[in-house]
Every structure is written in C-alpha cells, then in structure tokens.
Motif scaffolding. Structure first.
Motif, PDB file in Angstrom:
ATOM      1  N   UNK A 118       0.865  -1.180   0.000  1.00  2.15           N
ATOM      2  CA  UNK A 118       0.000   0.000   0.000  1.00  2.15           C
ATOM      3  C   UNK A 118       0.905   1.234   0.000  1.00  2.15           C
ATOM      4  N   UNK A 119       1.035   1.860  -1.178  1.00  4.88           N
ATOM      5  CA  UNK A 119       1.975   2.986  -1.301  1.00  4.88           C
ATOM      6  C   UNK A 119       1.495   4.185  -0.477  1.00  4.88           C
ATOM      7  N   UNK A 120       0.185   4.412  -0.437  1.00  2.00           N
ATOM      8  CA  UNK A 120      -0.310   5.576   0.298  1.00  2.00           C
ATOM      9  C   UNK A 120      -0.025   5.441   1.790  1.00  2.00           C
ATOM     10  N   UNK A 121      -0.212   4.233   2.299  1.00  2.00           N
ATOM     11  CA  UNK A 121       0.021   4.014   3.735  1.00  2.00           C
ATOM     12  C   UNK A 121       1.485   3.692   4.016  1.00  2.00           C
ATOM     13  N   UNK A 122       2.264   3.420   2.953  1.00  2.00           N
ATOM     14  CA  UNK A 122       3.660   2.981   3.082  1.00  2.00           C
ATOM     15  C   UNK A 122       3.764   1.731   3.951  1.00  2.00           C
ATOM     16  N   UNK A 123       3.008   0.695   3.537  1.00  2.00           N
ATOM     17  CA  UNK A 123       3.069  -0.587   4.244  1.00  2.00           C
ATOM     18  C   UNK A 123       3.151  -1.723   3.232  1.00  2.00           C
ATOM     19  N   UNK A 124       3.683  -2.838   3.699  1.00  2.00           N
ATOM     20  CA  UNK A 124       3.695  -4.038   2.869  1.00  2.00           C
ATOM     21  C   UNK A 124       3.199  -5.196   3.734  1.00  2.00           C
ATOM     22  N   UNK A 125       2.353  -6.030   3.145  1.00  2.00           N
ATOM     23  CA  UNK A 125       1.811  -7.182   3.876  1.00  2.00           C
ATOM     24  C   UNK A 125       2.502  -8.440   3.344  1.00  2.00           C
ATOM     25  N   UNK A 126       3.153  -9.172   4.246  1.00  2.00           N
ATOM     26  CA  UNK A 126       3.973 -10.304   3.786  1.00  2.00           C
ATOM     27  C   UNK A 126       3.681 -11.558   4.596  1.00  2.00           C
ATOM     28  N   UNK A 144      10.413   2.624  -2.120  1.00  2.22           N
ATOM     29  CA  UNK A 144      10.587   2.736  -0.670  1.00  2.22           C
ATOM     30  C   UNK A 144      11.872   2.008  -0.244  1.00  2.22           C
ATOM     31  N   UNK A 145      12.156   2.130   1.053  1.00  2.69           N
ATOM     32  CA  UNK A 145      13.246   1.354   1.664  1.00  2.69           C
ATOM     33  C   UNK A 145      12.653   0.587   2.831  1.00  2.69           C
ATOM     34  N   UNK A 146      13.090  -0.651   3.025  1.00  6.85           N
ATOM     35  CA  UNK A 146      12.677  -1.366   4.237  1.00  6.85           C
ATOM     36  C   UNK A 146      13.716  -1.077   5.326  1.00  6.85           C
ATOM     37  N   UNK A 147      13.255  -0.859   6.550  1.00  2.00           N
ATOM     38  CA  UNK A 147      14.123  -0.306   7.595  1.00  2.00           C
ATOM     39  C   UNK A 147      15.161  -1.243   8.195  1.00  2.00           C
ATOM     40  N   UNK A 180       9.302  -1.922  12.928  1.00  2.00           N
ATOM     41  CA  UNK A 180       8.813  -2.026  11.545  1.00  2.00           C
ATOM     42  C   UNK A 180       7.441  -2.698  11.481  1.00  2.00           C
ATOM     43  N   UNK A 181       7.043  -3.364  12.575  1.00  2.00           N
ATOM     44  CA  UNK A 181       5.826  -4.193  12.519  1.00  2.00           C
ATOM     45  C   UNK A 181       4.611  -3.382  12.975  1.00  2.00           C
ATOM     46  N   UNK A 229       6.076  -1.588   8.070  1.00  2.00           N
ATOM     47  CA  UNK A 229       6.226  -0.187   7.630  1.00  2.00           C
ATOM     48  C   UNK A 229       7.271  -0.082   6.540  1.00  2.00           C
ATOM     49  N   UNK A 230       7.077   0.863   5.643  1.00  2.00           N
ATOM     50  CA  UNK A 230       8.101   1.176   4.647  1.00  2.00           C
ATOM     51  C   UNK A 230       8.582   2.605   4.881  1.00  2.00           C
ATOM     52  N   UNK A 231       9.801   2.872   4.471  1.00  2.00           N
ATOM     53  CA  UNK A 231      10.397   4.206   4.677  1.00  2.00           C
ATOM     54  C   UNK A 231      10.665   4.847   3.323  1.00  2.00           C
ATOM     55  N   UNK A 232      10.803   6.178   3.317  1.00  2.00           N
ATOM     56  CA  UNK A 232      11.117   6.832   2.046  1.00  2.00           C
ATOM     57  C   UNK A 232      12.394   6.239   1.453  1.00  2.00           C
TER      58      UNK A 232
END
Ligand SMILES: Cc1cc2nc3c(=O)[nH]c(=O)nc-3n(C[C@H](O)[C@H](O)[C@H](O)COP(=O)(O)OP(=O)(O)OC[C@H]3O[C@@H](n4cnc5c(N)ncnc54)[C@H](O)[C@@H]3O)c2cc1C
Length: 476
Positions: A118-126, A144-147, A180-181, A229-232
């Motif tokens: 979800x780019x708007x929320x900056x999240x990824x479901x895995x 994005x970058x993963x933290x 990140x969770x 969470x995803x980061x810029x």
C-alpha cells in the motif's frame, strides 16, 4: 562446531523412534503426505543450526502452505501434547530454530510471498516465510526502503526476524524489527488464528498483542503474516572508514555524526579485531591496515530529493579531521570499496578462529569502552592467551565479541559465558542485544532479567501455551 544429541544423552532413543512413527502417521492423516516429511527422510539442513554440525533429527517435518495448515498442525500437536519447533531460515545464532529431541519441526519456507503493498500508507503485507531480501526488493521497486538490513538477508525470513526482533545495521536510523511491525498474525498453541493485521501507525485500542510475538522466539505462537512499515527510498549510500585513537574519541566522533541526518550506520572495530580481519580477509584492500587504533565504519544515505549523502559525510569527516577527532579517513569511491569495508566489519574472517565462541551484548553506548576493557581483563585473568575481539553496532549500544581458546569443552564454554555475563550483569547490560536467548543463553537469562520479569514471562507462557508444546527448552 558443536553437536548436541539430547535424545541420545537422555537414553530416550527407542521412545523417540516409536513416537516418530506415531506422530508421522497422525500428521499425515490430518494434513496429507504433501505437507509432512517422515523423520527418516528429513534433509539434514532442517536440523542444522547456523555454522554447526547437524543436530537432532526431528520426529517429523511439516511445511504448511496456508494459515489453516499451521492452525491444524498446532491443534493436533496440542491434542497429542506433541512439542513443535517453528523454523524460519535457520540463520538464528542462538540455536532457537532446531529440535532438541522429540519435537516436530514446522518450517515456514512454503508460506512465502508478498501479499500486497500500500503505497499511500507505506506498508507491505507479507507472509512469514518470505526472505528479508525479497521484502527489501519489493520495497525498492515501489520507491521505498525497508528499515531493517542484516548480513543473512538472502536466507533469513520475515517470521524469523520478527520472532528474534532482529536489529541489524540500520537500527540507529529506523529502529529494530519491532519498530517495523504495524500488524501481525500468529497461530496460538491451540490452533487459534490471532489476526491482528493493523495497518495504521496509531492504534491504541487496548493491549498491543502483536508485541507478545515479537522477540519471543517462537515460544508463544507462530507468526504467519505481518504488516510492515516502509520508509522513504534512500539514495545510494556513501561509506567511509575512519581511524580513531581510542574509545573516548569514538564517542566524540559519534556525537558529531549523530547530528548528521543522513547517518544510517555507525560501526566500530576495536584495534585487535581490525588488525585480525585486515590480515585474514584475502582480496580486500583495507584502509590504514598497519595502523593502531579503532576503525569506524560510517554509512550515510539520504531520502531527500536532490540530497547528497557523500557531501554530508565528507563535510562532517573534514570537520572531525580538523578537530583532531579522527587520525585518518578513507571515503569509498566505488561500490567495490564500500563492500570491502563492510566485509571487514562483518568479520566473517574470525569464524576461522579455533573454537570460536560469539557473544552479542548491549550496554549504553558510552559504557562500551569500559565494558570491553573490564571484559577482556576478566577473560585474560583466567586465560592469559585468549583471543578476544570486539566489534559492533556502536551507535545502538551493541557489541559483538569473538572469543577463541586453543582447547574448549562444554565446561569451559560455560565458564567463558559466566565470565563475560558477570561483567554484563555488574554493568547492568543485556546478555542478548539482538540474537535472542534460544538455547545457548537460556541458563543465563537471570543475569539480565529480574525474578519479577522472569516470573511474568512464565505467567504469559503458561497462559498462552499451558502444555508447553511451543519451542520447549528455548528462552525460559
Ligand atoms: C551472517 C549473519 C548475519 C546476521 N546479522 C544479524 C544482525 O545484524 N542483526 C541481528 O539481529 N541478527 C543477525 N543475525 C541473526 C538473526 O537472528 C537471524 O538472521 C534472523 O533474525 C533469524 O531469522 P531466520 O528466519 O533465519 O530464523 P530461524 O533461525 O529459523 O529462527 C530463529 C528463531 O525464531 C523462531 N521462528 C522462526 N520463524 C518463526 C515464525 N514464523 N514464528 C515464530 N517463531 C519463528 C525460531 O523458532 C527460532 O527460535 C545474523 C545471522 C547471520 C547468519
């Protein structure tokens, strides 16, 4: 290399063989032969902890493809009072993901993949079995970058990094895995699916249940999915190695660098560690290899459009050179040079030391210099010829210690552990910064946790897993 055959040691091999046939049949009847591997057919990689010889063969191996498979496996194990070990990529360094004797292993490797981003929320479901690197690549592809990043990225799984609350090399910028969770799904010991897949940064509706499963090393539930969470997106990193006279000056350097917004990693190598890796890492050009002093690896990266991490790093290092904080500095001018610097810091060369024992402890950053001195003095007082090398993620107060003795047996390992952990305890630090407790540190948990803390951990364990089927012999 260490091997432990707990079943043989306790004379239970015949029982184990009988149990094995019974449990295999029950699992196959419940789940089908596709998901269950019989004990005799299990590939040794499923019972080999990282960097060790094969250990104890599990009674059976289950490789679920769905949450329902995980739930049914646990419900059955609970009915049969059958212990079960959750397993990720088996890169954990506390021997938490392998059987000790008489357990079924549940490997999450088939329950893998990115479900959505979800780019708007900056999240990824895995899914839990997804390797960390796949998540990093998906984040990158979406801008994005993963933290979290760590050396085992290609093999370790998201479920394993959550279960161990992995730290890694970007913790000073983005925090550890816990940070990140946002949401998490876990299957409890009785098979209940606890879906807590929150996608918001803010959610204060009662207890934050996901925290129970982060860092509990598979003893309270099996992590099946997570919202992360995803980061810029970070631009290309700028990497430098600096030579610094002593630990107090490393702290002065850290004080300057932490004000630089772009800093991602601040890693220090004590002089003896740096000398060792420089002379035992073939093919790597080491900056100031013959010099005496601390080597500090600094990485900067920016997410600001048009920002220049190299310029920020260079400017700060220039100031520090002028102020006499650093004696020398080398800025990597190619990816290859940056990789070489990281290779020295990762220190895989020390794995070749005879009978290596690794420690992973944490104390406030300002106290790590004194800790290293006291720890080395305590070890040398008992073993004058010991090899004792310190390095780590200094910005987040985490030091790793590689210790090597010419001769080693289990009693000596225990004495080494007690010597190091006594100093940690005196200084009020933690015996596990990021690798967890697993089996290896279980006897020493009380060096770092109070009776009240351990008491509450037991209450939680009993509430969630009264029959103690989840990863027995680990943590508590
Ligand atoms: C080269 C290398 C570099 C490393 N660098 C770092 C570092 O910088 N920082 C750091 O923190 N760690 C580091 N580690 C160790 C780190 O703990 C692991 O790499 C990773 O977190 C474990 O993931 P895994 O999938 O391999 O888990 P495993 O090793 O398979 O399991 C680890 C523990 O988690 C449990 N577990 C696994 N999956 C699940 C699940 N789905 N649900 C519940 N429990 C589960 C297991 O039972 C076990 O107790 C490194 C390891 C290596 C080999």
């Amino acid at each position: 290399m260490q091997t432990h055959d707990y079943a043989a040691a306790s004379g239970k091999q015949d029982d184990v063989a009988m149990n094995s046939i019974a449990i295999e049949s029950a699992l196959i009847a419940e789940l089908g032969a596709d998901l269950v591997t019989r004990s005799a057919d299990i590939d040794p990689r499923y019972f080999t902890a990282y960097n060790e010889a094969p250990g104890v063969r599990p009674l059976a191996l289950v490789r679920p493809r769905s949450i329902d498979d995980v739930s049914r496996t646990l419900a059955l194990c609970r009915r049969l009072r059958q212990p079960i070990v959750p397993q990720g990529g088996l890169t954990g360094l506390a021997r938490g993901g392998v059987a000790l004797g008489g357990e079924v292993v549940l490997s999450m490797e088939r329950f893998a993949g990115i479900e959505s981003l979800d780019a708007a929320a900056a999240t990824v479901t895995v899914r839990a079995g997804t390797p960390l690197q796949i998540v990093q690549e998906a984040a990158d592809a979406a801008g994005f970058t993963f933290g979290v990043d760590l050396g085992a990225r290609g093999t370790c799984q998201i479920g394993g990094t959550i279960a161990t609350n992995a730290g890694g090399t970007r913790a000073i910028r983005y925090g550890v895995m816990r940070e990140q969770v946002l949401g998490l799904e876990a299957v409890l010991a009785d098979g209940t699916v606890l879906s807590s897949m929150n996608r918001m940064l803010k959610n204060n509706a009662g207890y934050d249940l996901k925290q129970l499963f982060i860092g509990s090393e598979g003893t309270l539930g099996i992590v099946t999915r997570a919202v992360l969470r995803l980061r810029p997106k970070l631009g290309a990193p700028a990497t430098a190695m600096c030579l610094v006279a002593d630990y107090d000056t490393v702290l002065r350097l850290w004080d300057r660098m932490r004000a630089v917004e772009e800093v991602v990693s601040f890693e220090a190598m004590w002089p003896s560690f740096y000398r060792y890796v420089c002379s035992h890492t073939p093919g790597v050009a080491a900056p100031f290899a013959g010099a005496d002093g601390f080597a500090v690896l600094i990485e900067c990266a920016t997410s600001t459009p048009g920002g220049d991490a190299a310029q920020a790093l260079e400017a700060c290092l220039g100031d520090c050179l002028e102020a006499g904080i650093i004696d020398d500095a080398a800025l990597a001018t190619s990816e290859r040079q940056a990789r070489d610097m990281w290779m020295l810091r990762e220190g895989l060369a020390i794995d070749e030391l005879p009978h290596l024992v690794n420690f992973d402890v944490s104390l406030p950053t300002g106290e790590l210099g004194a800790f290293a001195e006291r720890c080395e003095a305590a070890l040398r007082a008992r073993w004058p010829d010991i090899v004792c090398l310190f390095f780590g993620h200094i910005g987040d107060g985490n030091v790793h210690i590689g210790v090597s003795l010419a001769e080693l047996d289990e009693a000596l390992v225990d004495e080494l552990d007690r010597t190091v952990y006594a100093v940690v305890q005196e200084m009020d630090g933690s015996i596990s910064a990021e690798h967890g407790i697993g089996v290896l540190k279980r006897p020493y948990l009380a060096c770092t946790r109070s009776d009240a803390e351990i008491g509450l951990m037991r209450v939680l364990k009993t509430a969630l897993d009264p029959q103690r089927i989840l990863n027995p012999g680990k943590v508590l």
